[in-house]
Scaffold this motif. Structure first.
Motif, PDB file in Angstrom:
ATOM      1  N   LEU A 354     -51.825   6.093  48.874  1.00 59.90           N
ATOM      2  CA  LEU A 354     -52.026   6.771  48.456  1.00 59.90           C
ATOM      3  C   LEU A 354     -50.166   7.172  48.289  1.00 59.90           C
ATOM      4  O   LEU A 354     -50.030   7.534  47.042  1.00 59.90           O
ATOM      5  CB  LEU A 354     -52.436   8.834  48.314  1.00 59.90           C
ATOM      6  CG  LEU A 354     -54.126   8.399  47.967  1.00 59.90           C
ATOM      7  CD1 LEU A 354     -54.681  10.374  48.622  1.00 59.90           C
ATOM      8  CD2 LEU A 354     -54.398   8.346  46.496  1.00 59.90           C
ATOM      9  N   LEU A 355     -49.579   6.708  49.371  1.00 55.97           N
ATOM     10  CA  LEU A 355     -48.649   6.667  49.565  1.00 55.97           C
ATOM     11  C   LEU A 355     -47.348   5.871  48.459  1.00 55.97           C
ATOM     12  O   LEU A 355     -46.784   6.258  47.595  1.00 55.97           O
ATOM     13  CB  LEU A 355     -48.224   6.438  51.145  1.00 55.97           C
ATOM     14  CG  LEU A 355     -48.123   8.184  51.943  1.00 55.97           C
ATOM     15  CD1 LEU A 355     -47.754   7.150  53.304  1.00 55.97           C
ATOM     16  CD2 LEU A 355     -46.893   9.191  51.134  1.00 55.97           C
ATOM     17  N   ASP A 356     -48.715   4.789  48.610  1.00 56.92           N
ATOM     18  CA  ASP A 356     -47.750   3.294  47.313  1.00 56.92           C
ATOM     19  C   ASP A 356     -48.248   4.348  46.184  1.00 56.92           C
ATOM     20  O   ASP A 356     -46.944   3.581  45.005  1.00 56.92           O
ATOM     21  CB  ASP A 356     -49.122   2.434  47.896  1.00 56.92           C
ATOM     22  CG  ASP A 356     -49.280   1.440  49.025  1.00 56.92           C
ATOM     23  OD1 ASP A 356     -47.768   1.395  49.389  1.00 56.92           O
ATOM     24  OD2 ASP A 356     -49.295   0.699  49.192  1.00 56.92           O
ATOM     25  N   GLN A 357     -49.019   4.508  45.421  1.00 57.92           N
ATOM     26  CA  GLN A 357     -49.471   5.703  44.975  1.00 57.92           C
ATOM     27  C   GLN A 357     -47.650   6.360  44.029  1.00 57.92           C
ATOM     28  O   GLN A 357     -47.173   6.309  43.129  1.00 57.92           O
ATOM     29  CB  GLN A 357     -50.312   5.867  44.105  1.00 57.92           C
ATOM     30  CG  GLN A 357     -51.242   5.268  44.269  1.00 57.92           C
ATOM     31  CD  GLN A 357     -52.860   5.369  43.154  1.00 57.92           C
ATOM     32  OE1 GLN A 357     -52.726   6.412  42.455  1.00 57.92           O
ATOM     33  NE2 GLN A 357     -53.625   3.784  42.732  1.00 57.92           N
ATOM     34  N   LEU A 358     -47.446   7.295  45.685  1.00 55.02           N
ATOM     35  CA  LEU A 358     -46.107   7.721  45.181  1.00 55.02           C
ATOM     36  C   LEU A 358     -44.860   7.924  44.903  1.00 55.02           C
ATOM     37  O   LEU A 358     -44.751   7.595  44.352  1.00 55.02           O
ATOM     38  CB  LEU A 358     -46.612   8.905  46.123  1.00 55.02           C
ATOM     39  CG  LEU A 358     -45.763  10.719  46.306  1.00 55.02           C
ATOM     40  CD1 LEU A 358     -45.531  11.552  45.948  1.00 55.02           C
ATOM     41  CD2 LEU A 358     -45.306  10.661  47.781  1.00 55.02           C
ATOM     42  N   ALA A 359     -44.915   6.411  45.589  1.00 50.21           N
ATOM     43  CA  ALA A 359     -43.597   5.760  45.976  1.00 50.21           C
ATOM     44  C   ALA A 359     -43.702   5.126  44.293  1.00 50.21           C
ATOM     45  O   ALA A 359     -42.329   5.548  43.630  1.00 50.21           O
ATOM     46  CB  ALA A 359     -43.727   4.940  46.505  1.00 50.21           C
ATOM     47  N   GLU A 360     -44.558   4.197  43.838  1.00 49.48           N
ATOM     48  CA  GLU A 360     -44.271   3.807  42.329  1.00 49.48           C
ATOM     49  C   GLU A 360     -44.112   4.762  41.442  1.00 49.48           C
ATOM     50  O   GLU A 360     -43.018   5.061  40.516  1.00 49.48           O
ATOM     51  CB  GLU A 360     -45.928   3.246  42.280  1.00 49.48           C
ATOM     52  CG  GLU A 360     -46.143   2.136  42.797  1.00 49.48           C
ATOM     53  CD  GLU A 360     -47.799   1.305  42.154  1.00 49.48           C
ATOM     54  OE1 GLU A 360     -47.890   2.216  41.246  1.00 49.48           O
ATOM     55  OE2 GLU A 360     -48.213   0.839  42.803  1.00 49.48           O
ATOM     56  N   GLY A 361     -44.362   6.252  41.382  1.00 51.72           N
ATOM     57  CA  GLY A 361     -44.100   7.501  40.528  1.00 51.72           C
ATOM     58  C   GLY A 361     -42.592   8.001  40.774  1.00 51.72           C
ATOM     59  O   GLY A 361     -42.283   7.961  39.383  1.00 51.72           O
ATOM     60  N   VAL A 362     -42.678   8.090  41.618  1.00 50.77           N
ATOM     61  CA  VAL A 362     -41.540   8.843  42.390  1.00 50.77           C
ATOM     62  C   VAL A 362     -40.194   7.230  41.404  1.00 50.77           C
ATOM     63  O   VAL A 362     -38.906   8.084  40.948  1.00 50.77           O
ATOM     64  CB  VAL A 362     -40.793   8.348  43.827  1.00 50.77           C
ATOM     65  CG1 VAL A 362     -39.856   8.847  44.021  1.00 50.77           C
ATOM     66  CG2 VAL A 362     -41.448  10.210  44.198  1.00 50.77           C
TER      67      VAL A 362
END
Length: 411
Positions: A354-362
């Motif tokens: 989920l941190l990878d997905q969060l990073a993409e969103g940021v």
């Protein structure tokens, strides 16, 4: 090399952590996990909170890497940098070895402190909890020569001293008492003794230019660099292979200790790695923390995003508290869970993915790419701090939303 040994080595990498974490996320998105449901509809809220938290701390978005070095700064007072810049070093490698010594010992002391412990800073009188307190306490011990065999050279860690480290010595340096208990104190002391014994036994690895010391890993990593460049995932692989034997006995494969690696029944495969989920949290935290000493010594560290997010309770707490991760059984929130339990392994692995997905969103909201805003900066800005914000809002002691029974060598 026998197949089991080859399989074990494949798990000692950031790539294995990321690939298997995303496999579990995919299973979870199909509603196939045992303990958590995933609501990606809440990810926008997580992205917004991380952005707000980052802008509050770093208005210009000039965010440093997430690493142990941040915890050696208190109210703008960068204690290590001030001391190191004023010290006369033989050469840049000598400073790097000292910084490796400090980072390795400090990170290995940085499993969760628990809600009750505080470090009273002798310089300011301030009582400082959790990672920041552990950082300043370990820095003070290092600067006082607590790990050095030579009183004339306090800024070093000698294997022989670590190998004989007494729990009482560590308790004194960490200001532990009945009124100020530190979770997992015995486990931390044992981990450092194991480190000292291992380092002393391998002078060819840790003593190429000095008596054996953890900082000798600097010279090892320089050997793995090519034309002055060193990929960050190589740092992790070297750490896992060189320091793997120090971790308490958990899972082994082909005679190789797998460290922070656990079983999850959903990760089936047709080889010896079936059901194994590597996470390597402290080793990745250490890898991030070794980047800056390498850079200061002139080594260009590349592919920093090749490392993963950290499977720990602030990042993981962010996703639980904001509703991206939801318990299938609400009563699990009130229970304590062993660190090896399927629930905790599932939570930690989902956190990485989920941190990878969060990073993409940021990055999408800021219109930046992974070069200008690597994961190491999002963690610092960032997800770790946002997880703490939510914990403080929801629980008086700012504890994580999942109660984990640990021995002081994982979180």
């Amino acid at each position: 090399m026998n197949p089991d040994t080859s399989a074990a080595l494949s798990l000692l990498s950031a790539r294995a952590v990321r690939e298997r974490a995303h496999r579990l996320l995919a299973i979870g998105l199909d509603d196939g996990l045992q303990h958590f449901r995933i609501d990606l509809g809440r990810m926008d809220a997580a992205v917004d909170l991380v952005l707000d938290t980052t802008r509050a701390a770093y208005p210009s978005l000039n965010v440093p890497f997430h690493s142990r070095w941040r915890h050696f700064v208190n109210n703008g007072d960068n204690r290590w940098a001030t001391l190191a810049d004023a010290t006369v070093w033989k050469d840049s490698a000598a400073r790097a070895r000292a910084e490796f010594d400090l980072a390795i010992v400090s990170v290995f002391l940085d499993a969760g402190a628990g809600p009750a412990w505080r470090y009273t800073d002798p310089k300011t009188g301030e009582k400082i909890a959790r990672s920041e307190g552990l950082g300043l306490a370990s820095l003070a011990m290092f600067c006082d020569g607590a790990f050095s065999a030579d009183p004339q050279q306090p800024l070093r860690v000698d294997a022989a001293v670590l190998a004989k480290l007494d729990v009482a010595d560590l308790a004194r340096g960490m200001q532990v008492s009945d009124a100020n208990p530190l979770v997992g104190l015995d486990g931390r002391a044992d981990l450092l003794r194991r480190l000292g014994t291992l380092v002393a036994s391998k002078p060819d690895v840790f003593g190429m230019h000095d008596t054996p010391r953890p900082g000798g890993l600097f010279d090892q990593l320089v050997m793995f660099s090519h034309q002055g460049k060193l990929p960050a995932p190589t740092i992790l692989s070297v750490l896992l292979q060189r320091l793997g034997p120090i971790w308490p006995s958990r899972l082994t494969l082909g005679g190789i200790a797998l460290g922070d690696c656990w079983r999850h029944p959903a990760l089936k495969s047709d080889d010896a790695t079936s059901e194994l989920m590597p996470l390597h949290k402290l080793s990745q935290w250490l890898s991030y923390s070794l980047i800056e000493p390498l850079q200061t010594a002139g080594v260009d560290v590349t592919n920093i995003d090749g490392l993963t997010g950290l499977a720990e309770y602030r990042n993981g707490g962010l996703f639980v508290d904001i509703g991206v991760l939801n318990f299938r059984d609400p009563s699990d929130e009130a229970r304590e869970h062993d660190v090896s339990s399927t629930l905790v392994v599932e939570w930690r692995a989902l956190t990485v993915a989920l941190l990878d997905q969060l990073a993409e969103g940021v990055r999408e909201k800021l219109q930046l790419d992974s070069t200008s805003l690597p994961l190491a900066k999002i963690l610092e800005g960032g997800s770790w701090a946002a997880g703490r914000v939510l914990a403080r809002q929801r629980r008086a002691d700012s504890s994580p939303p999942i109660k984990v029974i640990s021995d002081g060598t994982v979180f």
